[in-house]
Design a protein around this motif. Structure first.
Motif, PDB file in Angstrom:
ATOM      1  N   PRO A 136       0.838  -1.217   0.000  1.00 44.61           N
ATOM      2  CA  PRO A 136       0.000   0.000   0.000  1.00 44.61           C
ATOM      3  C   PRO A 136       0.855   1.241   0.000  1.00 44.61           C
ATOM      4  N   GLY A 137       0.344   2.268  -0.640  1.00 46.24           N
ATOM      5  CA  GLY A 137       1.117   3.482  -0.804  1.00 46.24           C
ATOM      6  C   GLY A 137       1.716   3.585  -2.180  1.00 46.24           C
ATOM      7  N   LEU A 138       1.098   2.949  -3.197  1.00 50.99           N
ATOM      8  CA  LEU A 138       1.613   3.030  -4.561  1.00 50.99           C
ATOM      9  C   LEU A 138       1.490   4.445  -5.089  1.00 50.99           C
ATOM     10  N   PRO A 139       2.327   4.827  -6.046  1.00 54.17           N
ATOM     11  CA  PRO A 139       2.198   6.155  -6.643  1.00 54.17           C
ATOM     12  C   PRO A 139       0.855   6.321  -7.329  1.00 54.17           C
ATOM     13  N   GLU A 140       0.437   7.565  -7.407  1.00 52.39           N
ATOM     14  CA  GLU A 140      -0.867   7.837  -8.002  1.00 52.39           C
ATOM     15  C   GLU A 140      -0.876   7.489  -9.486  1.00 52.39           C
ATOM     16  N   GLU A 141       0.285   7.663 -10.153  1.00 52.59           N
ATOM     17  CA  GLU A 141       0.313   7.377 -11.585  1.00 52.59           C
ATOM     18  C   GLU A 141      -0.010   5.914 -11.851  1.00 52.59           C
ATOM     19  N   LEU A 142       0.494   5.000 -10.958  1.00 56.35           N
ATOM     20  CA  LEU A 142       0.220   3.582 -11.166  1.00 56.35           C
ATOM     21  C   LEU A 142      -1.197   3.228 -10.734  1.00 56.35           C
ATOM     22  N   SER A 143      -1.684   3.858  -9.679  1.00 55.37           N
ATOM     23  CA  SER A 143      -3.019   3.519  -9.198  1.00 55.37           C
ATOM     24  C   SER A 143      -4.092   3.956 -10.189  1.00 55.37           C
ATOM     25  N   ARG A 144      -3.828   5.031 -10.954  1.00 50.73           N
ATOM     26  CA  ARG A 144      -4.811   5.468 -11.931  1.00 50.73           C
ATOM     27  C   ARG A 144      -4.989   4.447 -13.048  1.00 50.73           C
ATOM     28  N   GLU A 145      -3.916   3.695 -13.324  1.00 49.91           N
ATOM     29  CA  GLU A 145      -3.987   2.745 -14.427  1.00 49.91           C
ATOM     30  C   GLU A 145      -4.863   1.538 -14.099  1.00 49.91           C
ATOM     31  N   ARG A 146      -5.134   1.308 -12.848  1.00 54.80           N
ATOM     32  CA  ARG A 146      -5.930   0.135 -12.459  1.00 54.80           C
ATOM     33  C   ARG A 146      -7.345   0.565 -12.073  1.00 54.80           C
ATOM     34  N   ASN A 147      -8.263  -0.276 -12.327  1.00 58.42           N
ATOM     35  CA  ASN A 147      -9.629  -0.015 -11.889  1.00 58.42           C
ATOM     36  C   ASN A 147      -9.795  -0.457 -10.442  1.00 58.42           C
ATOM     37  N   PRO A 148     -10.872  -0.134  -9.783  1.00 55.24           N
ATOM     38  CA  PRO A 148     -11.036  -0.502  -8.351  1.00 55.24           C
ATOM     39  C   PRO A 148     -10.966  -1.999  -8.113  1.00 55.24           C
ATOM     40  N   MET A 149     -11.503  -2.804  -9.049  1.00 62.41           N
ATOM     41  CA  MET A 149     -11.463  -4.255  -8.842  1.00 62.41           C
ATOM     42  C   MET A 149     -10.038  -4.765  -8.828  1.00 62.41           C
ATOM     43  N   ASP A 150      -9.201  -4.205  -9.712  1.00 65.49           N
ATOM     44  CA  ASP A 150      -7.790  -4.619  -9.720  1.00 65.49           C
ATOM     45  C   ASP A 150      -7.109  -4.214  -8.419  1.00 65.49           C
ATOM     46  N   ASN A 151      -7.440  -3.007  -7.920  1.00 68.59           N
ATOM     47  CA  ASN A 151      -6.836  -2.582  -6.651  1.00 68.59           C
ATOM     48  C   ASN A 151      -7.244  -3.499  -5.516  1.00 68.59           C
ATOM     49  N   VAL A 152      -8.515  -3.891  -5.527  1.00 65.07           N
ATOM     50  CA  VAL A 152      -8.993  -4.783  -4.449  1.00 65.07           C
ATOM     51  C   VAL A 152      -8.277  -6.127  -4.537  1.00 65.07           C
ATOM     52  N   SER A 153      -8.126  -6.662  -5.763  1.00 68.72           N
ATOM     53  CA  SER A 153      -7.447  -7.956  -5.891  1.00 68.72           C
ATOM     54  C   SER A 153      -5.986  -7.859  -5.478  1.00 68.72           C
ATOM     55  N   VAL A 154      -5.351  -6.729  -5.834  1.00 66.31           N
ATOM     56  CA  VAL A 154      -3.955  -6.544  -5.418  1.00 66.31           C
ATOM     57  C   VAL A 154      -3.846  -6.479  -3.905  1.00 66.31           C
TER      58      VAL A 154
END
Length: 930
Positions: free
Chosen positions: A301-319
């Protein structure tokens, strides 16, 4: 252990880029020794992750692969993070992407790659000279990407490292030397798209692939490296958790500026800190910021915003879920470690309490009682240990008995299963028979056809899969072979250039030696006018030059075309003449011939050999005639001569053997002359030089057989030399016999070898006519000084230049002579005079001209030049013209001979009459006296 996190803070920001860490030295000092290189690599990774818009010039090759452990106690697949080091051409591997010290490395500079279909999907091998590494990718596409990238980078590394040896540029032309750097545009394997889910820097932010057990992925071969990496990760995690106590806190990261360039500057500033304690809080805050940047880049947790924008919420949840599972497994392993530490701590505390009681006891009795209590405990433990040992032995015996019983039961079960399987087969057979009897034959046939078709389709699908796999493997191996072929071609071209250079140098050396010997010969002619000291020096130099020592040339080193004492057919390279001047000329000629052969080896001889190698079945043609005139190579000469002889002679199967039997039973009149001529045959050839030579008996049998075969000729001096040359080339007695028959009866005119030699004399007159037409200046010169060339050329025609030309030129003349006939002898005889025409015209004394003509054939060194003069420079004369000239001169010669016979008969008659008259006069005188 305190130095690890501080000195390794910067590498943790870029786990895939710890390329400078030494696998053999995993101590904490290794991180600080390579700090500058690690700093630059970490900066590259941070730029790549924090600023996706910036594309680096070259992508890093890294990612997760499964590695098969073959030396540890557990042989299983283990997940490892692999990273390619471009500077050393090594493939480093870590347990996770966040580790600082690698577990090992693979040297790719001399490695080869292979993907075998039978190993399974995604499995490939890296073969190094010391070990074979078996790796497994998550998919076939990922495997092909790794293979292509490793192959390409190994090729680039070898190209940058390979250079031509120093000093060789003087021998090899520059265009040839630079061909190794040419990149071929051919590509056997199409480029594979990068599988971003398992390869590249983004894969470092993903959790490592999970194994079946928590401890399975731990490397037992590198315990110290595992401890260092684990402690390093724990310390780095604690620094990140900080005062909040929450792993998922984003507040600290949000407080820092969002500009990636400023973050990069801070990371570089933090990496500049070496193994020193920070003097103020600013330095400590910078180190904490570097550790936080490492935590952000490692995928937690704490990924850069540039990388987090590339993923949708479902991908973030799975990560996040994957991260939770990873942390849970990590906590479990840490709990197990804590339990072990607790047990060790309890035992240590118990020992501490006992020791304190012993030390605090006031009297010796109390201490003695404590010691006795300990002794009793030890005795009790010893007895318990013995009892346990006995129980262990009993259990082992029981286990052995049970194992044997289990084995018996297994055998019994196996027997029962076999019986059951046999019964089932019988039941199935009976059931099929019953169904076959009850069912409709057509329906049964349809059922069998459907089942067979289904099995065939299934089998076809499997075969298609195998074909695809083998195609992929074949494409990859073709690319490997293509690269090796390019290397081999480059080396072959360089070697060819060196050989050509060496041939030129050796040819130049031979020319220099020839010029040196020519100067010595000129000095030899001027010996009477030199002072005694100079004359002695010249004689010594001539003696040294005439000593032919082949071993000395061999000891000098590499020799492209060594000159031996004898050639392929046993002729002496430098004949041993009695006259010293002739010896010197023979050696000059040998050196010049060697020089010409070396110069024409690549330009003339090699293309000619290639043309002869492409000739299949022999048949008369203009191309074959041209090839034969240029000379037949040694390896093809015997085959071509046999074909020429068999084409013109109808060989009888047992004719030669019958002639041999006849020569044994009846002695031929020419037998004595044959025995006299045998020791005088080819004295400069090792196979005929002594009476005990191996070819002397064969030559005797061939000449005797021919004397019985052709009774009109029997034997004539000169036939021994013709048969000897045929034996040297054909090696077989019967083939040499038929070759002699072909020369005497087919090529040469009739009566050429008769007692009168009338046709031989006719050819000399014909040759003089041609000499007057083709070389008028030379013939006028001969007539001016009354030179009869037939005294020199008669032997040329009789034995086809044997003992007149060196073997290299002689056999080329014989190649064309056997195929075309006697006109070749006329052509080469004219070419010999043309070759030396200018030298003869310079001589203005009849005696000197005769002396020069005795050895002037030894001045011919260039066989190619002589061949061009014979067949190209001289105007051609057809065979019809030659026959007309022969018939005309034969009539003239026969008329002269007839007139000579008449004069001789008249002279004999006159002498007889004069003798009878003298007798009468003597008788009358006696009567008068009486």
């Amino acid at each position: 252990m305190k130095k690890g996190p501080e000195s390794g803070a910067c590498p943790l920001a870029a786990p895939g880029n710890v390329v400078e860490s030494n696998p053999e030295n995993n101590s904490s000092n290794g991180a600080s020794a390579k700090e500058d290189n690690i700093l630059s690599s970490s900066g590259e990774l941070e730029n790549t992750q924090l600023k996706p818009s910036r594309e680096t010039s070259r992508k890093k090759l890294c990612g997760y692969l499964n590695k098969l452990g073959i030396k540890g106690p557990i042989k299983t697949w283990k997940s490892r993070w692999f990273f390619y080091d471009e500077n050393k051409c090594h493939l480093l591997y870590y347990r996770t992407a966040q580790d600082i010290n690698p577990l090992g490395s693979i040297d790719l500079s001399n490695a080869s790659f292979d993907c075998k279909v039978e190993n399974g999907e995604g499995v490939f091998e890296i073969r190094t000279p010391s070990r074979v590494f078996t790796l497994k990718a998550i998919s076939k596409q990922a495997m092909m990407y790794w293979l292509q990238q490793l192959q390409m980078r190994r090729w680039e590394f070898c190209n940058t490292q390979s250079r031509f040896p120093v000093g060789s540029s003087q021998l090899v032309h520059e265009p040839l030397a630079g061909r190794t750097n040419v990149v071929d545009s051919e590509d056997f394997l199409p480029p594979v798209k990068t599988p971003t889910e398992a390869v590249g820097l983004k894969a470092a932010s993903l959790p490592a692939p999970q194994t079946s057990t928590a401890l399975q992925n731990i490397s037992l071969k590198h315990p110290w490296t595992e401890i260092q990496n684990t402690v390093y990760n724990i310390c780095g995690s604690k620094q990140l958790w900080g005062n909040n106590g929450n792993v998922f806190s984003f507040s600290e990261f949000q407080e820092h500026p969002e500009n990636p360039d400023e973050q990069e500057e801070e990371v570089e500033a933090g990496c500049a800190v070496k193994e020193q304690i920070p003097e103020d809080g600013k330095m400590e805050s910078r180190l904490n910021w570097v550790r936080k940047a490492k935590w952000m880049n490692s995928g937690f947790p704490g990924l850069p915003e540039e990388l987090s924008r590339e993923r949708n919420p479902m991908d973030n949840v799975s990560v996040l879920q994957q991260q939770i599972l990873t942390l849970t497994e990590e906590v479990k392993s840490q709990k197990e470690l804590v339990k072990l530490l607790h047990k060790a701590l309890e035992a240590a505390q118990q020992e501490k309490r006992v020791s304190s009681m012993y030390l605090t006891a006031a009297e010796d009795k109390d201490r003695l009682e404590l010691v006795r209590h300990k002794v009793r405990q030890i005795a009790d433990l010893t007895s318990r240990l013995e009892a346990l040992e006995q129980d262990k032995k009993k259990l082992e015996q029981m286990l052995t008995l049970r194992d044997s019983h289990i084995q018996e039961l297994k055998e019994h079960v196996q027997l029962l299963m076999e019986k059951n399987h046999a019964k089932q087969e019988v039941i199935m057979a009976l059931t099929e028979q019953m169904a076959h009897e009850l069912s409709d034959p057509l329906q049964e046939a349809n059922t069998i056809t459907a089942e067979t078709l289904y099995k065939q389709q299934e089998k076809i699908e499997h075969l298609k899969d195998d074909i695809d796999a083998y195609k992929t493997q074949n494409q990859f191996l073709n690319s490997e072979i293509h690269q090796v072929t390019r290397l081999w071609t480059s080396v072959a071209e360089n070697e060819k250039a060196l050989l050509m250079k060496c041939a030129c140098l050796q040819a130049r050396n031979c020319q220099m030696e020839s010029k040196y010997l020519t100067v010595l010969r000129k000095l030899q002619e001027a010996l009477p006018g030199l002072p005694s000291s100079h004359a002695e020096l010249v004689r010594n130099l001539i003696q040294e030059a005439l000593q032919w020592d082949v071993n000395e040339e061999a000891e000098e080193g590499f020799n492209l075309n060594p000159v031996s004492e004898y050639d392929e057919y046993g002729f002496m390279t430098v004949p041993d003449y009695e006259v010293e001047d002739w010896k010197l000329l023979a050696k000059i000629q040998a050196l010049e011939i060697k020089s010409n052969n070396l110069r024409s080896q690549e330009v003339v001889e090699k293309p000619l050999r290639d043309r002869w190698n492409s000739v299949g079945e022999l048949s008369p043609s203009a191309e074959l005639k041209s090839l034969i005139r240029c000379g037949i190579p040694v390896e093809h000469r015997q085959r071509v001569w046999r074909w020429i002889v068999n084409r013109h002679c109808s060989r009888l199967s047992d004719h030669y053997q019958r002639l041999l039997k006849q020569s044994k039973s009846t002695e031929h009149p020419a037998c004595r002359q044959i025995e006299l001529d045998l020791p005088r045959t080819l004295t400069n050839n090792k196979y005929f030089s002594s009476p005990t030579s191996q070819l002397i008996p064969k030559l005797r049998r061939v000449l005797l057989a021919f004397s019985w075969h052709n009774l009109a000729i029997g034997y004539c001096q000169g036939l021994n030399r013709l048969a000897a040359v045929a034996l040297l080339v054909l090696e077989d007695e019967e083939s040499a016999f038929w070759c002699l028959v072909h020369i005497v009866e087919n090529l040469m005119p009739a009566d050429y070898y008769s007692d009168t030699l009338i046709t031989s004399q006719v050819d000399q007159r014909v040759f003089k006519d041609f000499l007057s037409e083709k070389l008028p200046r030379l013939m006028a010169h001969f007539e001016q000084y009354r030179i009869d060339v037939s005294l020199i050329t008669f032997n040329w025609f009789l034995v086809a230049f044997v003992d007149s030309l060196v073997s290299d030129i002689l056999l080329r003349v014989w190649d064309a002579f056997l195929y075309e006939g006697t006109k070749v002898i006329f052509r080469y005889a004219l070419a010999i005079f043309k070759y030396n025409e200018e030298e003869i015209l310079r001589i203005h004394d009849s005696v000197e001209i005769y002396q020069y003509l005795r050895f002037f054939t030894r001045m011919i060194t260039d066989g190619r030049k002589l061949m061009n003069i014979a067949f190209n420079d001289l105007n051609p004369f057809p065979m019809k013209l030659l026959r007309n000239r022969r018939s005309m001169h034969r009539e003239e010669l026969e008329a002269e001979l007839c007139e000579l016979e008449q004069i001789k008969a008249a002279y004999v008659k006159e002498r007889a009459e004069q003798g009878s008259q003298d007798l009468k006069e003597v008788g009358s005188e006696e009567e008068e006296e009486m």
